[in-house]
Motif scaffolding. Structure first.
Motif, PDB file in Angstrom:
ATOM      1  N   SER A 206       0.839  -1.027  -0.099  1.00  0.00           N
ATOM      2  CA  SER A 206      -0.032  -0.061  -0.229  1.00  0.00           C
ATOM      3  C   SER A 206       1.045   1.354   0.039  1.00  0.00           C
ATOM      4  CB  SER A 206      -0.913   0.103   1.243  1.00  0.00           C
ATOM      5  OG  SER A 206      -0.080   0.195   2.434  1.00  0.00           O
ATOM      6  N   ASP A 207       0.328   2.428  -0.045  1.00  0.00           N
ATOM      7  CA  ASP A 207       1.105   3.584  -0.016  1.00  0.00           C
ATOM      8  C   ASP A 207       2.192   3.579   1.321  1.00  0.00           C
ATOM      9  OD1 ASP A 207      -0.002   4.385  -2.247  1.00  0.00           O
ATOM     10  OD2 ASP A 207      -1.422   6.051  -1.049  1.00  0.00           O
TER      11      ASP A 207
ATOM     12  N   SER B 133     -11.429   0.500   0.292  1.00  0.00           N
ATOM     13  CA  SER B 133     -10.400   1.162   0.307  1.00  0.00           C
ATOM     14  C   SER B 133     -10.439   2.404   1.145  1.00  0.00           C
ATOM     15  CB  SER B 133      -9.578   1.724  -1.177  1.00  0.00           C
ATOM     16  OG  SER B 133     -10.532   2.459  -1.617  1.00  0.00           O
TER      17      SER B 133
END
Lengths: 528, 263
Positions: A206-207, B133
């Motif tokens: 993920s980031d 998300s």
């Protein structure tokens, strides 16, 4: 009958699951070009793939019947997921089927590194007998740091404990209870890196986790430590790892994954003398290939039949949701949305939702999707479903929000929703029971207990004698049988709401006749 | 039974302050917390305001656990283990957020069902919520006495039902306000010494280590019995601390009785 296309090599056991299903025809056509896939996809309800097939926007737009794309495996990079969502296509994968295979491969890398197996093997194959060059290290008493304590991390921990290693884990979102039960100490990343002889990565990309292992974090690791990456290439700054190995800080690295696969010829870790590498073999066991194929076949079938939806990457279903229970809520929510849309005087602009349930927070998103589907269905018909309803609503400016204090919480499993249009609003409450027969318990300020199933005539009328007789007469004249007639009165007893279950749908002129009755102020028919 | 406050007592941080990442929020929120803990403004006035300023996600709230753990006060885990060894129940009564406080409690060894703190509700329909998300953000907090300055007294009266002598250890005015509900209130000044609290508590723990709590909970005699056993280290830290003046008695009578039982 569901038509399913398999466009990549799927394990035979998965194909067998589909072939055994009586409501499915299955076709295997691998190696299709995008154009070829676009040409034929319109015939299929489900598409099963691995990493080969590119499911592009063109493919999805051409798939008029397509409802499920099933990926045997984890990564869905080869699917245009946003476009799938817009088209109401469920995209699902099999995140759990690789767990054991990946954990065991991690351990193979760990042991091979500790005992220098590969250089020792190569040396002997070259005809040398060099015993002293390959003295290794024991695992017993060493510390293993697991970064990411999800399914795979936990399975790795069990294996490490069998080797009498001390296990630390870093995962900010795992509860202390899980750590305690696994006999693993949950620590901060800094502490884990500083204390571990072996560090293994098992976290998603993920980031926040991109380049989690970089020059700075490598410097905090123990001198001589071993880094293992069988998760995702992007977690690691490969050049920094090579530099740390060259500087004799990091002892060894073992990698199975690369930021780009296959890695470029000049990848800093490929061929490095202190690196053991494999070509992304984590999930490559006969057992894992078999189980991903079976799981994706079963999941796809269940989703097409509507009996169970799990591992969807583009639906508002949190992982671990009890689908059977959620489905009761979603089904009722869709009926409530439809009822609201039918009764609204103008286009609905806003939906507010309040849930009374022990697991309200978990159910909120699925229920919201159901409500929006119901509200939008009147105008859009079949083109809106549970997958695309939230996105379609956003694109049309239909807002939804969580609310508190909309109504009375009279029941344990209650959905209350208020919709707004122009200058009007209406609140409807429904209740889920364990017997699959939901009830509508409130419409505006009318309390009742009605069955939202089949053809329903909703009517507002002045609360005066004779209305039931008049309405019954009109329906009887047209051979429309009344199944149930539920009445709710407003507190002032000036107006009443009728919720009438009909055995058949009345024609438009019949509804017009009902509307023309003196006491009737509103009459709508909705199919629930 | 020993009851503990959490923020600035078992851990050196204030959980809600840890949520603020922007510097202007940090200052604003820390100021509000400080004023409430010093008793300058009622806690109920600032409770929701601090959370609304930050609007934390669910994961951000969860991550406060790590801050609590990393900043646990010296000997916190050992004190709780020693109390359990002597069959003394431990509780946490906190105005902090339930999820991280309960996680921190589990790490300390306090059973989750003996934790009282404030529940947070999140809005799952915030942002692009449908693809999973987007994290739910803070929506509101449970209506609960613990968000008020006088609330701990009520919570202790109502939900801490098991018997035994009760010691409550805390640092803030909301802790002091519960003093009448327990047999002894001890102000812990190891993280922050608030005049409104340390001047009025019958006894003050002045050391950074929280180990002297042991002597107040079970008496100095029983602490000495722990020396040489599995809880040797914390027992010695407690006794050494007392020798060095870690307990300051504002109530002279209590001080005399303690000294008598110690000798």
């Amino acid at each position: 009958m569901f038509n399913i296309l398999i466009s990549d090599n799927l394990g035979a056991d998965g194909i067998a699951v589909l072939e055994a299903a009586e409501d499915v025809t299955v076709e295997v056509r691998t190696g299709l070009s995008e154009d070829e896939l676009v040409d034929i996809i319109g015939d299929y309800d489900g598409l099963l793939i691995r990493s080969g097939t590119q499911v592009t926007a063109r493919v999805l737009q051409a798939g008029n019947r397509l409802r499920v794309v099933g990926r045997a495996g984890v990564g869905t990079d080869n699917v245009d997921v946003d476009e799938a969502t817009r088209n109401g296509v469920i995209v699902m994968n099999t995140p759990g089927a690789n767990t054991i295979a990946t954990a065991e491969h991690t351990f193979a890398l760990l042991m091979a590194t500790a005992r220098k197996l590969v250089p020792a093997h190569n040396s002997l194959a070259d005809g040398r007998w060099e015993r002293s060059a390959f003295t290794g290290h024991e695992l017993k008493g060493k510390t293993l740091g697991i970064v990411g304590f999800g399914r795979i991390g936990q399975v790795v921990a069990v294996r490490a404990q069998a080797f009498e290693m001390t296990v630390l884990a870093y995962d900010p979102f795992v509860s202390e209870r899980i750590g305690r039960e696994a006999r693993v100490e949950l620590v901060d990343l800094d502490d884990l890196l500083a204390a571990s002889d072996f560090v293994t990565l098992h976290t998603a990309l993920s980031d926040e986790t991109t380049n989690l292992i970089n020059a700075e974090t490598l410097a905090t690791m123990k001198p001589g430590a071993v880094l293992i990456n069988a998760a995702r290439g992007g977690l690691v700054d490969a050049a920094a790892v090579a530099a740390s190995l060259d500087a004799d800080h990091l002892g060894h690295a073992a990698v199975d994954v690369y930021d780009v696969e296959p890695p470029a010829d000049d990848h800093p870790l490929v061929g490095h003398p202190k690196v053991l590498h494999t070509p992304h073999l984590g999930a490559s066991t006969a057992e894992a290939q078999r189980s991903v194929a079976i799981e994706i076949a079963e999941q796809t079938l269940d989703a097409l039949r509507g009996t169970r939806i799990v591992n969807s990457v583009n639906m508002a279903f949190p992982p671990g949701l009890d689908f059977a229970r959620a489905n009761r809520f979603i089904t009722l929510a869709a009926k409530m949305g439809k009822l609201q849309a039918a009764m609204a005087d103008a286009q609905i602009e806003q939906v507010e939702l309040e849930l009374y349930a022990a697991d309200a927070e978990e159910l909120m998103r699925p229920v919201a999707a159901g409500l929006l589907k119901g509200v939008l269905e009147c105008a859009m018909g079949d083109s809106v479903n549970f997958v695309n309803a939230p996105l379609v609503a956003r694109e049309r400016g239909l807002k939804i929000s969580r609310s508190v204090g909309l109504g009375q919480a009279d029941y344990r499993n209650q959905i209350t929703c208020r919709v707004n249009w122009g200058d009007g609003e209406r609140t409807v409450s429904g209740v889920v029971f364990s017997d699959d027969h939901p009830r509508i318990v409130q419409v505006s300020n009318y309390r009742l207990e009605a069955d939202p199933t089949g053809t329903v005539l909703l009517m507002l009328n002045n609360d005066v004698p004779g209305v039931i007789g008049d309405v019954g007469g009109v329906l009887g004249e047209h051979q429309i049988n009344i199944g149930e007639w539920r009445l709710g009165r407003n507190p002032e007893r000036s107006e009443a709401l009728s919720f009438i279950n009909l055995d058949s749908a009345p024609e438009v002129d019949v509804i017009e006749r009902l509307r023309s009755l003196d006491a009737v102020t509103k009459a709508v028919v909705v199919d629930l | 039974m020993t009851l503990f406050d959490c923020d600035s007592t078992l851990s050196a941080v204030e959980g809600i302050d840890e949520l603020a990442d922007a510097p202007e929020h940090q200052r604003q929120i820390a100021d509000l917390t400080e004023q409430a803990m010093d008793g300058d403004i009622p806690l109920e006035e600032v409770y929701g305001r601090r959370l609304e300023l930050v609007g934390p996600t669910r994961d951000e709230v969860r991550s406060v656990k790590s801050r609590y753990k990393a900043n646990a006060v010296p000997d916190a885990q050992a004190v709780i283990a020693a109390l359990h060894h002597l069959d003394t129940e431990t509780w946490i009564v906190s105005g902090g957020l339930l999820e991280p406080v309960a996680e921190f409690a589990t790490w300390l060894g306090v059973p989750a069902d003996r934790v009282r703190a404030v529940e947070t509700h999140f809005d799952p329909l915030d942002g692009d919520w449908w693809d999973g998300s987007t994290q739910p953000r803070y929506a509101d907090h449970g209506r609960c006495e613990l968000t008020t300055t006088d609330g701990k007294a009520e919570v202790i009266r109502r939900s801490v039902t098991s018997g035994g002598r009760r010691l409550f250890v805390g640092d803030g005015v909301s802790d002091l306000a519960a003093a009448d509900e327990v047999d002894l209130f001890a102000a812990y000044a190891g993280v922050v010494a608030r005049p409104a609290v340390v001047d009025h508590a019958p006894v003050v723990i002045t050391s950074e280590s929280i180990a002297p709590v042991l002597a107040l909970a079970i008496g100095p005699g029983r602490v000495r019995e722990l020396v040489g056993g599995p809880h040797d280290h914390v027992a010695r830290t407690c006794l050494d601390g007392i020798d060095d003046g870690a307990l300051r008695f504002n109530d002279p009578d209590l001080g005399r009785r303690f000294a008598a039982s110690a000798s």
